[in-house]
Design a protein around this motif. Structure first.
Motif, short mmCIF file in Angstrom:
data_model
loop_
_atom_site.label_atom_id
_atom_site.label_comp_id
_atom_site.label_asym_id
_atom_site.label_seq_id
_atom_site.Cartn_x
_atom_site.Cartn_y
_atom_site.Cartn_z
N GLN A 1 0.83 -1.42 0.11
CA GLN A 1 0.35 -0.06 -0.19
C GLN A 1 1.09 1.07 0.16
O GLN A 1 2.12 1.41 1.12
CB GLN A 1 -0.38 -0.31 1.53
CG GLN A 1 -1.69 0.70 1.38
CD GLN A 1 -2.50 1.21 0.09
OE1 GLN A 1 -3.63 0.61 0.05
NE2 GLN A 1 -2.60 2.94 -0.04
N TYR B 1 -1.77 7.16 5.61
CA TYR B 1 -2.40 5.81 5.85
C TYR B 1 -3.74 5.93 6.88
O TYR B 1 -2.73 5.43 8.19
CB TYR B 1 -2.03 5.69 4.48
CG TYR B 1 -3.66 4.42 3.15
CD1 TYR B 1 -3.86 3.62 3.65
CD2 TYR B 1 -3.66 5.99 2.07
CE1 TYR B 1 -4.92 3.16 2.91
CE2 TYR B 1 -5.38 5.08 1.88
CZ TYR B 1 -5.11 3.64 1.42
OH TYR B 1 -6.18 3.03 0.91
N LEU C 1 -5.05 1.46 7.52
CA LEU C 1 -5.40 0.22 6.80
C LEU C 1 -5.99 -0.34 7.31
O LEU C 1 -6.27 -0.03 8.93
CB LEU C 1 -3.30 0.11 6.63
CG LEU C 1 -2.84 0.75 5.86
CD1 LEU C 1 -0.80 0.81 6.46
CD2 LEU C 1 -3.18 1.08 5.01
#
Length: 146
Positions: A79, A93, A95
């Motif tokens: 990612q 981010y 996840l």
């Protein structure tokens, strides 16, 4: 010029979504430097399964970079956490599964001004479960003074 920095102890962030300096990854860059930065790190007990990062650069310096996270127990384990972004903006981010490894590569260029470069990080979303950047992480800076 090559600088390699090894993280000696774990660093932990808890209930904190504001990136702060990781003193293990603070280093001096000379004036008129052009080069690459690489970071390989393991992340343990990944709190909210999130990570946020950025750099503070010497005055006038510029750079771009990409951070990727390796996620465990996921059919798509890689990612991006900021892809080709300004180093001073960084990325973050949340996840769906815990992060196990971070890989970063970037480019940096200083002007006539030498100075301190700092790597800052935090949880992307504040969580009471700690996020740990583990001992053994390595940052390498490779470049030349022009």
């Amino acid at each position: 010029m090559t600088i390699t920095i090894h993280k000696e102890t774990d660093a932990t962030r808890v209930n904190d979504a504001t990136p702060t300096e990781d003193t293990d990854f603070t280093f001096e860059l000379p004036a008129n430097f052009t080069g690459n930065i690489y970071l390989a790190a393991l992340v343990g007990n990944s709190g909210a399964n999130s990570f946020k990062w950025k750099f503070e650069l010497p005055e006038g310096a510029t750079g771009i970079g990409t951070m990727t996270a390796i996620r465990q127990n996921n059919p798509n384990p890689i990612q991006n956490i900021g892809n080709g972004v300004d180093l001073t903006a960084g990325g973050g981010y949340n996840l769906a599964v815990p992060i196990t490894r971070l890989d970063f590569f970037g480019y940096i260029k200083t002007t006539e001004t030498a100075g301190t470069c700092k790597f800052l990080w935090s949880q992307n979303t504040a969580s009471a479960t700690p996020t740990v950047l583990e001992a053994g992480a390595t940052m390498t800076i490779i470049g030349e003074t022009l």
